[in-house]
Design a protein around this motif. Structure first.
Motif, short mmCIF file in Angstrom:
data_model
loop_
_atom_site.label_atom_id
_atom_site.label_comp_id
_atom_site.label_asym_id
_atom_site.label_seq_id
_atom_site.Cartn_x
_atom_site.Cartn_y
_atom_site.Cartn_z
N VAL A 50 -4.26 -8.95 5.17
CA VAL A 50 -4.39 -7.51 4.90
C VAL A 50 -3.38 -6.71 5.71
O VAL A 50 -2.73 -5.81 5.19
N ASN A 51 -3.22 -7.06 6.98
CA ASN A 51 -2.29 -6.33 7.83
C ASN A 51 -0.84 -6.57 7.43
O ASN A 51 -0.03 -5.64 7.46
N VAL A 52 -0.49 -7.80 7.08
CA VAL A 52 0.88 -8.09 6.63
C VAL A 52 1.17 -7.31 5.35
O VAL A 52 2.25 -6.72 5.20
N TYR A 53 0.23 -7.26 4.43
CA TYR A 53 0.41 -6.50 3.20
C TYR A 53 0.58 -5.01 3.51
O TYR A 53 1.44 -4.35 2.92
N ALA A 54 -0.24 -4.49 4.42
CA ALA A 54 -0.13 -3.08 4.76
C ALA A 54 1.22 -2.75 5.38
O ALA A 54 1.83 -1.73 5.05
N VAL A 55 1.71 -3.60 6.27
CA VAL A 55 3.02 -3.38 6.88
C VAL A 55 4.11 -3.47 5.83
O VAL A 55 5.02 -2.63 5.77
N TRP A 56 4.05 -4.47 4.97
CA TRP A 56 5.06 -4.62 3.91
C TRP A 56 5.05 -3.42 2.97
O TRP A 56 6.09 -2.87 2.65
N LYS A 57 3.86 -3.02 2.55
CA LYS A 57 3.74 -1.89 1.62
C LYS A 57 4.23 -0.61 2.27
O LYS A 57 4.94 0.17 1.63
N ASN A 58 3.88 -0.38 3.52
CA ASN A 58 4.31 0.82 4.22
C ASN A 58 5.83 0.83 4.37
O ASN A 58 6.47 1.85 4.14
N THR A 59 6.41 -0.29 4.74
CA THR A 59 7.86 -0.37 4.89
C THR A 59 8.55 -0.16 3.56
O THR A 59 9.51 0.60 3.46
N HIS A 60 8.05 -0.80 2.52
CA HIS A 60 8.64 -0.66 1.19
C HIS A 60 8.53 0.79 0.71
O HIS A 60 9.47 1.34 0.15
N PHE A 61 7.38 1.40 0.91
CA PHE A 61 7.17 2.77 0.47
C PHE A 61 8.08 3.73 1.22
O PHE A 61 8.70 4.60 0.62
N ILE A 62 8.20 3.57 2.52
CA ILE A 62 9.05 4.45 3.33
C ILE A 62 10.51 4.31 2.91
O ILE A 62 11.22 5.32 2.77
N GLN A 63 10.99 3.10 2.70
CA GLN A 63 12.38 2.91 2.27
C GLN A 63 12.62 3.53 0.90
O GLN A 63 13.64 4.18 0.68
N GLY A 64 11.69 3.34 -0.01
CA GLY A 64 11.81 3.94 -1.33
C GLY A 64 11.78 5.45 -1.27
O GLY A 64 12.53 6.14 -1.98
N PHE A 65 10.94 5.99 -0.42
CA PHE A 65 10.83 7.43 -0.26
C PHE A 65 12.11 8.00 0.32
O PHE A 65 12.60 9.05 -0.13
N ARG A 66 12.71 7.33 1.30
CA ARG A 66 13.97 7.79 1.89
C ARG A 66 15.10 7.75 0.85
O ARG A 66 15.92 8.67 0.78
#
Length: 79
Positions: A50-66
Motif C-alpha cells: 500500500v505504501n509503495v503504491y501511494a508513493v508511486w502514485k503520488n510521484t506520478h501524479f506530481i510529475q504529471g501535474f508539473r
C-alpha cells in the motif's frame, strides 16, 4: 478493517491446524507460532504494498501535474 482481515486469516489457519490435528496429519513447521509469524509477514507485506503504491502514485501524479502546468504556462506565453 485491515487488522480484522489479518485476524480472520490467522483464525482460518489456526482452524486448519486443529483440523489437521484431528485427522492425524501433522507438519513440524505448521504450528501456532508459525501461523502468527505468517500473519505478521502478510500484514507487513500488505502495508508495504500500500505504501509503495501511494508513493508511486503520488510521484506520478506530481510529475504529471508539473508537466501540465508547464504546458499551460507555455500556451499562455505563446498567446
Amino acid at each position: 478493517m485491515k487488522k480484522d482481515i489479518f485476524t480472520l486469516l490467522g483464525g482460518f489457519l489456526t482452524a486448519l491446524l486443529f483440523f489437521f490435528g484431528t485427522i492425524g496429519v501433522s507438519f513440524e513447521w505448521f504450528t501456532t507460532e508459525s501461523i502468527n509469524a505468517f500473519v505478521i509477514v502478510v500484514s507487513a507485506f500488505a502495508a508495504l504494498a500500500v505504501n509503495v503504491y501511494a508513493v508511486w502514485k503520488n510521484t506520478h501524479f506530481i510529475q504529471g501535474f508539473r508537466d501540465w502546468l508547464r504546458k499551460r504556462e507555455a500556451k499562455k506565453q505563446n498567446k
